[in-house]
Design a protein around this motif. Structure first.
Motif, PDB file in Angstrom:
ATOM      1  N   MET A   1       0.837  -1.196   0.000  1.00  0.00           N
ATOM      2  CA  MET A   1       0.000   0.000   0.000  1.00  0.00           C
ATOM      3  C   MET A   1       0.875   1.251   0.000  1.00  0.00           C
ATOM      4  O   MET A   1       1.878   1.313   0.709  1.00  0.00           O
ATOM      5  N   SER A   2       0.488   2.242  -0.799  1.00  0.00           N
ATOM      6  CA  SER A   2       1.235   3.499  -0.874  1.00  0.00           C
ATOM      7  C   SER A   2       1.200   4.212   0.471  1.00  0.00           C
ATOM      8  O   SER A   2       0.174   4.219   1.165  1.00  0.00           O
ATOM      9  N   ARG A   3       2.313   4.839   0.814  1.00  0.00           N
ATOM     10  CA  ARG A   3       2.416   5.485   2.114  1.00  0.00           C
ATOM     11  C   ARG A   3       1.678   6.806   2.171  1.00  0.00           C
ATOM     12  O   ARG A   3       1.017   7.124   3.166  1.00  0.00           O
ATOM     13  N   PHE A   4       1.788   7.607   1.084  1.00  0.00           N
ATOM     14  CA  PHE A   4       1.233   8.953   1.125  1.00  0.00           C
ATOM     15  C   PHE A   4       0.009   9.106   0.225  1.00  0.00           C
ATOM     16  O   PHE A   4      -0.061   8.525  -0.871  1.00  0.00           O
ATOM     17  N   LEU A   5      -0.934   9.905   0.718  1.00  0.00           N
ATOM     18  CA  LEU A   5      -2.118  10.290  -0.043  1.00  0.00           C
ATOM     19  C   LEU A   5      -2.140  11.807  -0.071  1.00  0.00           C
ATOM     20  O   LEU A   5      -2.014  12.453   0.983  1.00  0.00           O
ATOM     21  N   GLN A   6      -2.254  12.387  -1.269  1.00  0.00           N
ATOM     22  CA  GLN A   6      -2.257  13.842  -1.402  1.00  0.00           C
ATOM     23  C   GLN A   6      -3.504  14.296  -2.152  1.00  0.00           C
ATOM     24  O   GLN A   6      -3.886  13.696  -3.155  1.00  0.00           O
ATOM     25  N   LEU A   7      -4.134  15.341  -1.633  1.00  0.00           N
ATOM     26  CA  LEU A   7      -5.317  15.912  -2.263  1.00  0.00           C
ATOM     27  C   LEU A   7      -5.033  17.350  -2.673  1.00  0.00           C
ATOM     28  O   LEU A   7      -4.540  18.148  -1.859  1.00  0.00           O
ATOM     29  N   HIS A   8      -5.338  17.658  -3.925  1.00  0.00           N
ATOM     30  CA  HIS A   8      -5.220  19.018  -4.453  1.00  0.00           C
ATOM     31  C   HIS A   8      -6.616  19.425  -4.918  1.00  0.00           C
ATOM     32  O   HIS A   8      -7.164  18.822  -5.856  1.00  0.00           O
ATOM     33  N   LEU A   9      -7.200  20.433  -4.274  1.00  0.00           N
ATOM     34  CA  LEU A   9      -8.581  20.811  -4.545  1.00  0.00           C
ATOM     35  C   LEU A   9      -8.676  22.264  -4.984  1.00  0.00           C
ATOM     36  O   LEU A   9      -7.996  23.133  -4.431  1.00  0.00           O
ATOM     37  N   LEU A  10      -9.520  22.505  -5.958  1.00  0.00           N
ATOM     38  CA  LEU A  10      -9.856  23.860  -6.393  1.00  0.00           C
ATOM     39  C   LEU A  10     -11.354  24.048  -6.174  1.00  0.00           C
ATOM     40  O   LEU A  10     -12.172  23.304  -6.726  1.00  0.00           O
ATOM     41  N   THR A  11     -11.695  25.041  -5.362  1.00  0.00           N
ATOM     42  CA  THR A  11     -13.093  25.253  -4.985  1.00  0.00           C
ATOM     43  C   THR A  11     -13.458  26.715  -5.152  1.00  0.00           C
ATOM     44  O   THR A  11     -12.734  27.601  -4.665  1.00  0.00           O
ATOM     45  N   PHE A  12     -14.564  26.966  -5.824  1.00  0.00           N
ATOM     46  CA  PHE A  12     -15.038  28.345  -6.003  1.00  0.00           C
ATOM     47  C   PHE A  12     -15.995  28.712  -4.878  1.00  0.00           C
ATOM     48  O   PHE A  12     -16.967  28.008  -4.615  1.00  0.00           O
ATOM     49  N   TYR A  13     -15.691  29.831  -4.208  1.00  0.00           N
ATOM     50  CA  TYR A  13     -16.598  30.391  -3.200  1.00  0.00           C
ATOM     51  C   TYR A  13     -17.178  31.691  -3.741  1.00  0.00           C
ATOM     52  O   TYR A  13     -16.434  32.589  -4.143  1.00  0.00           O
ATOM     53  N   PRO A  14     -18.503  31.817  -3.751  1.00  0.00           N
ATOM     54  CA  PRO A  14     -19.131  33.082  -4.157  1.00  0.00           C
ATOM     55  C   PRO A  14     -18.885  34.137  -3.083  1.00  0.00           C
ATOM     56  O   PRO A  14     -18.226  33.862  -2.077  1.00  0.00           O
ATOM     57  N   PRO A  15     -19.389  35.363  -3.260  1.00  0.00           N
ATOM     58  CA  PRO A  15     -19.197  36.388  -2.234  1.00  0.00           C
ATOM     59  C   PRO A  15     -19.539  35.846  -0.840  1.00  0.00           C
ATOM     60  O   PRO A  15     -20.641  35.335  -0.612  1.00  0.00           O
ATOM     61  N   SER A  16     -18.562  35.931   0.083  1.00  0.00           N
ATOM     62  CA  SER A  16     -18.732  35.283   1.385  1.00  0.00           C
ATOM     63  C   SER A  16     -17.648  35.765   2.341  1.00  0.00           C
ATOM     64  O   SER A  16     -16.750  36.518   1.974  1.00  0.00           O
ATOM     65  N   ASN A  17     -17.758  35.283   3.569  1.00  0.00           N
ATOM     66  CA  ASN A  17     -16.769  35.582   4.606  1.00  0.00           C
ATOM     67  C   ASN A  17     -16.732  34.388   5.553  1.00  0.00           C
ATOM     68  O   ASN A  17     -17.125  34.484   6.720  1.00  0.00           O
ATOM     69  N   VAL A  18     -16.269  33.250   5.056  1.00  0.00           N
ATOM     70  CA  VAL A  18     -16.349  32.008   5.821  1.00  0.00           C
ATOM     71  C   VAL A  18     -15.304  31.910   6.925  1.00  0.00           C
ATOM     72  O   VAL A  18     -15.426  31.078   7.823  1.00  0.00           O
ATOM     73  N   ASN A  19     -14.270  32.767   6.883  1.00  0.00           N
ATOM     74  CA  ASN A  19     -13.207  32.712   7.897  1.00  0.00           C
ATOM     75  C   ASN A  19     -12.714  34.132   8.143  1.00  0.00           C
ATOM     76  O   ASN A  19     -12.012  34.707   7.318  1.00  0.00           O
ATOM     77  N   ARG A  20     -13.097  34.706   9.292  1.00  0.00           N
ATOM     78  CA  ARG A  20     -12.842  36.115   9.572  1.00  0.00           C
ATOM     79  C   ARG A  20     -11.567  36.334  10.381  1.00  0.00           C
ATOM     80  O   ARG A  20     -11.155  35.464  11.156  1.00  0.00           O
ATOM     81  N   ASP A  21     -10.983  37.531  10.221  1.00  0.00           N
ATOM     82  CA  ASP A  21      -9.857  37.921  11.069  1.00  0.00           C
ATOM     83  C   ASP A  21     -10.385  38.678  12.285  1.00  0.00           C
ATOM     84  O   ASP A  21     -11.601  38.753  12.505  1.00  0.00           O
ATOM     85  N   ASP A  22      -9.489  39.269  13.081  1.00  0.00           N
ATOM     86  CA  ASP A  22      -9.916  39.917  14.318  1.00  0.00           C
ATOM     87  C   ASP A  22     -10.736  41.173  14.090  1.00  0.00           C
ATOM     88  O   ASP A  22     -11.393  41.677  15.010  1.00  0.00           O
ATOM     89  N   SER A  23     -10.734  41.695  12.862  1.00  0.00           N
ATOM     90  CA  SER A  23     -11.533  42.883  12.555  1.00  0.00           C
ATOM     91  C   SER A  23     -12.865  42.525  11.898  1.00  0.00           C
ATOM     92  O   SER A  23     -13.661  43.412  11.585  1.00  0.00           O
ATOM     93  N   GLY A  24     -13.097  41.234  11.680  1.00  0.00           N
ATOM     94  CA  GLY A  24     -14.347  40.798  11.064  1.00  0.00           C
ATOM     95  C   GLY A  24     -14.291  40.678   9.556  1.00  0.00           C
ATOM     96  O   GLY A  24     -15.264  40.265   8.930  1.00  0.00           O
ATOM     97  N   ASN A  25     -13.155  41.021   8.956  1.00  0.00           N
ATOM     98  CA  ASN A  25     -13.001  40.900   7.512  1.00  0.00           C
ATOM     99  C   ASN A  25     -12.491  39.516   7.128  1.00  0.00           C
ATOM    100  O   ASN A  25     -11.918  38.805   7.961  1.00  0.00           O
ATOM    101  N   PRO A  26     -12.654  39.110   5.881  1.00  0.00           N
ATOM    102  CA  PRO A  26     -12.115  37.818   5.446  1.00  0.00           C
ATOM    103  C   PRO A  26     -10.605  37.774   5.650  1.00  0.00           C
ATOM    104  O   PRO A  26      -9.914  38.775   5.445  1.00  0.00           O
TER     105      PRO A  26
END
Length: 352
Positions: A1-26
């Motif tokens: 069995m192969s030792r390593f598994l690697q995932l490379h993903l490209l995902t489009f997010y529409p206008p959003s703010n799923v992860n904010r900084d301390d000022s509330g901005n993306p």
């Protein structure tokens, strides 16, 4: 069995703010001299670990990250009619095995100062030892550490993402999964959303003003996400549980969650519930490598997803030319390509 598994993903997010900084901005990062949107690996892992994908695939094999194990022990003892003062003392002793306990005069004297990852079997072991102490048995908790802490092997999320116990470093777990921060493949501009809220009971004759004014940042883009999984370490972390298929279930759940689960930030305002538009999964024994270098120079054009896929493939081909093949087997999903793999195919590929 192969030792390593690697995932490379490209995902489009529409206008959003799923992860904010301390000022509330993306959250952002400067890459290639330009601003990119960023989603932290911590936010991603939290979303995956608490998702329905993980809970259904790994039922009974999920840990809890909490400061409140001592509180659970206390509730267990009180339910079994142990004197409250004695129960608090026992709960503090048990919690102290996992981390520094808050002061006796604290509002919550059985809680630890730091979050601790606890497996289901460790939780049950804590109850068992607490019952023995309540029954009057003399127990040296330092000698009981093995009984209380070695059972993390039953928790798939601890095996995947690791844990650190400052009070008992011998029972730390090195994470089998490395997760990069997701960044947009292109330049972005964080925009401001000016919004108002109206008082429903205000008479129009009073004034035309709003009851509340506010601003919120948002952005949109194609994100590149990279994961590297050491399958040997995952099975080692799980101990004998790997024989029951927990390791395989964990790999499948991780792949599915990474491709279908979004962080929860501001979702009620933006409904940015995204799915990966492109996924390249690799298996092999060669040293893992990210393909983020494909986007050191920001991509452009009218079709950012297509340009991002092209840049990733071109960069990977050049790495292969110079350094040799980075994987022995691959599985590829691309929306719009009727011949590409499906999510089910990706999950099966990751599990086997």
């Amino acid at each position: 069995m192969s030792r390593f598994l690697q995932l490379h993903l490209l995902t489009f997010y529409p206008p959003s703010n799923v992860n904010r900084d301390d000022s509330g901005n993306p959250k952002t990062a400067t890459v290639g001299g330009v601003t990119r949107l960023r989603i932290s690996s911590q936010a991603l892992k939290r979303a995956w670990r608490t998702s329905g994908v993980f809970s259904s695939a790994l039922d009974g094999h999920m840990g809890q990250r909490t400061t409140r194990l001592g509180g659970e022990v206390l509730a267990h003892l009180l339910e079994n009619k142990v004197d409250e003062k004695k129960a608090v003392s026992i709960a503090r002793e048990i919690a102290g095995v996992y981390g520094k306990v808050k002061g006796e005069k604290d509002e919550h004297p059985t809680r630890t100062e730091q979050l601790v990852f606890v497996s289901p079997s460790e939780r049950e072991a804590a109850f068992e030892v607490a019952d023995r102490l309540a029954a009057g048995e003399k127990i040296d908790l330092k000698k009981e550490q093995d009984a209380l802490l070695h059972r993390a092997d039953s928790a798939a999320d601890i095996a995947l993402f690791g844990r650190m116990l400052a009070s008992a470093p011998a029972f730390n777990r090195e994470a089998a999964v490395q997760v990069a921060h997701a960044i947009t493949t292109h330049r972005v501009t964080v925009e401001d959303d000016y919004y108002t809220a109206i008082d429903d009971l205000k008479d129009d004759a009073e004034d035309a003003g709003a009851g509340f004014l506010g601003e919120a940042g948002f952005g949109s883009g194609v994100f590149y996400l990279y994961l590297s999984i050491n399958r040997d370490l995952l099975k080692k972390n799980l101990g004998g549980e790997s024989e029951t298929g927990v390791a395989e279930a964990a790999l499948g759940a991780l792949a599915e969650a990474a491709m279908t689960v979004s962080p929860s930030g501001k979702q009620n305002s933006y409904a940015a519930l995204a799915r990966a538009g492109y996924a390249l999964v690799e298996k092999g024994n060669a040293q893992p490598r990210t393909l983020a270098g494909a986007f050191a120079r920001p991509v452009g054009g009218a079709d950012l997803m297509a340009e991002s896929i092209k840049a990733l493939k071109d960069f990977r081909a050049e790495l292969t030319r110079v350094y040799g093949a980075g994987a022995d087997e691959t599985c590829e999903l691309a929306l719009g390509d009727k011949k590409s793999a499906t999510l089910a195919d990706i999950v099966t590929f990751c599990r086997t």
